[in-house]
Design an enzyme around this catalytic site. Structure first.
Site, PDB file in Angstrom:
ATOM      1  N   GLY A   1       0.802  -1.218   0.000  1.00  0.00           N
ATOM      2  CA  GLY A   1       0.000   0.000   0.000  1.00  0.00           C
ATOM      3  C   GLY A   1       0.835   1.267   0.000  1.00  0.00           C
ATOM      4  O   GLY A   1       2.031   1.251  -0.254  1.00  0.00           O
TER       5      GLY A   1
ATOM      6  N   HIS B   1       4.717   2.096  -7.943  1.00  0.00           N
ATOM      7  CA  HIS B   1       3.703   1.026  -7.983  1.00  0.00           C
ATOM      8  C   HIS B   1       2.852   1.146  -9.247  1.00  0.00           C
ATOM      9  O   HIS B   1       2.527   0.148  -9.888  1.00  0.00           O
ATOM     10  CB  HIS B   1       2.774   1.126  -6.763  1.00  0.00           C
ATOM     11  CG  HIS B   1       3.451   0.923  -5.446  1.00  0.00           C
ATOM     12  ND1 HIS B   1       3.598   1.936  -4.523  1.00  0.00           N
ATOM     13  CD2 HIS B   1       4.004  -0.170  -4.890  1.00  0.00           C
ATOM     14  CE1 HIS B   1       4.216   1.472  -3.459  1.00  0.00           C
ATOM     15  NE2 HIS B   1       4.477   0.194  -3.645  1.00  0.00           N
TER      16      HIS B   1
ATOM     17  N   GLY C   1       9.140  -4.565  -8.394  1.00  0.00           N
ATOM     18  CA  GLY C   1      10.048  -3.472  -8.740  1.00  0.00           C
ATOM     19  C   GLY C   1      11.508  -3.886  -8.588  1.00  0.00           C
ATOM     20  O   GLY C   1      11.874  -4.644  -7.694  1.00  0.00           O
TER      21      GLY C   1
ATOM     22  N   GLN D   1      14.899  -8.779  -3.431  1.00  0.00           N
ATOM     23  CA  GLN D   1      13.570  -9.390  -3.332  1.00  0.00           C
ATOM     24  C   GLN D   1      13.189 -10.026  -4.675  1.00  0.00           C
ATOM     25  O   GLN D   1      12.699 -11.161  -4.718  1.00  0.00           O
ATOM     26  CB  GLN D   1      12.548  -8.320  -2.948  1.00  0.00           C
ATOM     27  CG  GLN D   1      11.106  -8.770  -3.072  1.00  0.00           C
ATOM     28  CD  GLN D   1      10.134  -7.772  -2.486  1.00  0.00           C
ATOM     29  OE1 GLN D   1       9.984  -7.708  -1.275  1.00  0.00           O
ATOM     30  NE2 GLN D   1       9.456  -6.994  -3.306  1.00  0.00           N
TER      31      GLN D   1
ATOM     32  N   SER E   1       9.783   5.507  -3.011  1.00  0.00           N
ATOM     33  CA  SER E   1       9.573   4.497  -1.972  1.00  0.00           C
ATOM     34  C   SER E   1       8.514   5.028  -1.018  1.00  0.00           C
ATOM     35  O   SER E   1       8.458   6.233  -0.757  1.00  0.00           O
ATOM     36  CB  SER E   1      10.885   4.289  -1.204  1.00  0.00           C
ATOM     37  OG  SER E   1      10.640   3.649   0.020  1.00  0.00           O
TER      38      SER E   1
HETATM   39  O1  PAF Z   1       7.727  -5.160  -2.018  1.00  0.00           O
HETATM   40  C1  PAF Z   1       6.777  -5.166  -1.212  1.00  0.00           C
HETATM   41  O2  PAF Z   1       6.010  -4.218  -1.105  1.00  0.00           O
HETATM   42  C2  PAF Z   1       6.585  -6.370  -0.298  1.00  0.00           C
HETATM   43  O3  PAF Z   1       7.802  -6.891   0.113  1.00  0.00           O
HETATM   44  C3  PAF Z   1       5.687  -7.463  -0.908  1.00  0.00           C
HETATM   45  C4  PAF Z   1       6.328  -8.068  -2.165  1.00  0.00           C
HETATM   46  C5  PAF Z   1       4.339  -6.891  -1.252  1.00  0.00           C
HETATM   47  C6  PAF Z   1       5.507  -8.607   0.102  1.00  0.00           C
HETATM   48  O4  PAF Z   1       4.898  -8.157   1.276  1.00  0.00           O
END
Ligand code: PAF
Length: 282
Positions: free
Chosen positions: A31, A37, A147, A153, A185
């Protein structure tokens, strides 16, 4: 745009779309959406018939001393941005939906989480891998977009999808930056005006490194020392790490010879900011 708050409703929605032969793109988020995003939603929209966004601040990826309770939230604005971006369903579960009182299963990877952010955030990537596994099973997407700002990640999700045989295409979206270079961010929201001015040090330090590499400097310890001195010349900064590593294994390298990842995390006031770039010797 449908808003689904339970796992059962989200799964039924996706199953129904699949019965109709439709494909699903998925952007998982915590969120407080920003242009970064939205750029991921823009990538996902033309790739499938449906576009799903999830909003869930996942507690298992925060350690007790991190910013879970203070994590910024503005669901009304998120839903507005989602609608404008062509999202067809938002999955908006609460904590009890995702982790019942008897919850006991976690997903861990052996190697990739040991580097970069995993060193100072030891529980983080287990929490990410676990929640993303759950979200994939609930949303059942064909494509998922993450991203590149969270490079580690993305590497971990790609590895997990390969290892656990998820039939999901993973796409990395480019880092979206403010005009002065700061990577967008949700955590930028914590910055005071003075800290915001210092936050530009991450992208500028990367530019400095690129410039030195172009001038022929190849020694990683020398490059890192110079970046660190540069960052610490800005107020309110504390370097968590600056690493130059192999872009797939994330293992540190000593000399820049091939395409290499530079990644860094800097505490600026209360915000822990990250940034990265791929660099080549030529
Ligand atoms: O990148 C994020 O916002 C979080 O790490 C994710 C991938 C939604 C997992 O909670």
């Amino acid at each position: 745009m449908d808003i689904l708050k339970t796992k059962a409703d989200m799964q039924a929605w996706s199953a129904d779309k699949k019965r109709q032969g439709k494909t699903i793109s998925f952007v998982p988020t915590m969120g407080y959406l920003h242009k970064g995003h939205v750029s991921l939603l823009d990538i996902g929209r033309p790739l499938s018939d449906e576009l799903v966004l999830s909003i869930f601040v996942n507690p298992t990826q925060f350690s007790p001393d991190e910013d879970l309770d203070a994590y910024p939230s503005n669901t009304a604005n998120d839903l507005d941005l989602a609608q404008k971006a062509g999202v067809t369903a938002v999955f908006l579960p609460d904590k009890s939906q995702m982790y019942g009182p008897d919850y006991q299963t976690h997903v861990f990877l052996d190697h990739l989480p040991q580097y970069l952010c995993g060193r100072s955030r030891p529980v983080h990537f287990g929490g990410v891998a676990t929640v993303v596994t759950k979200l994939f099973n609930i949303v059942m997407p064909d494509v998922a977009i993450f991203g590149k700002k969270d490079f580690q990640q993305l590497a971990i999700i790609r590895q997990m999808v390969k290892d656990l045989d998820f039939n999901i295409r993973i796409i990395g979206g480019e880092i979206i930056r403010e005009e002065d270079g700061l990577a967008m961010s949700s955590r930028n929201a914590y910055l005071t005006t003075a800290q915001r001015a210092s936050a530009v040090c991450l992208s500028r330090a990367i530019s400095l490194l690129k410039q030195r590499v172009a001038q022929g400097v190849r020694s990683v310890p020398d490059l890192v020392r110079e970046m660190e001195t540069f960052i610490l010349s800005f107020d309110h900064t504390r370097v968590d790490y600056i690493e130059v590593c192999h872009p797939r294994t994330l293992e540190p390298v000593e000399i820049i010879q091939a395409e290499t990842l530079v990644a860094l995390a800097v505490q600026v006031g209360k915000s822990r900011l990250i940034d990265n770039a791929l660099i080549g010797p030529s």
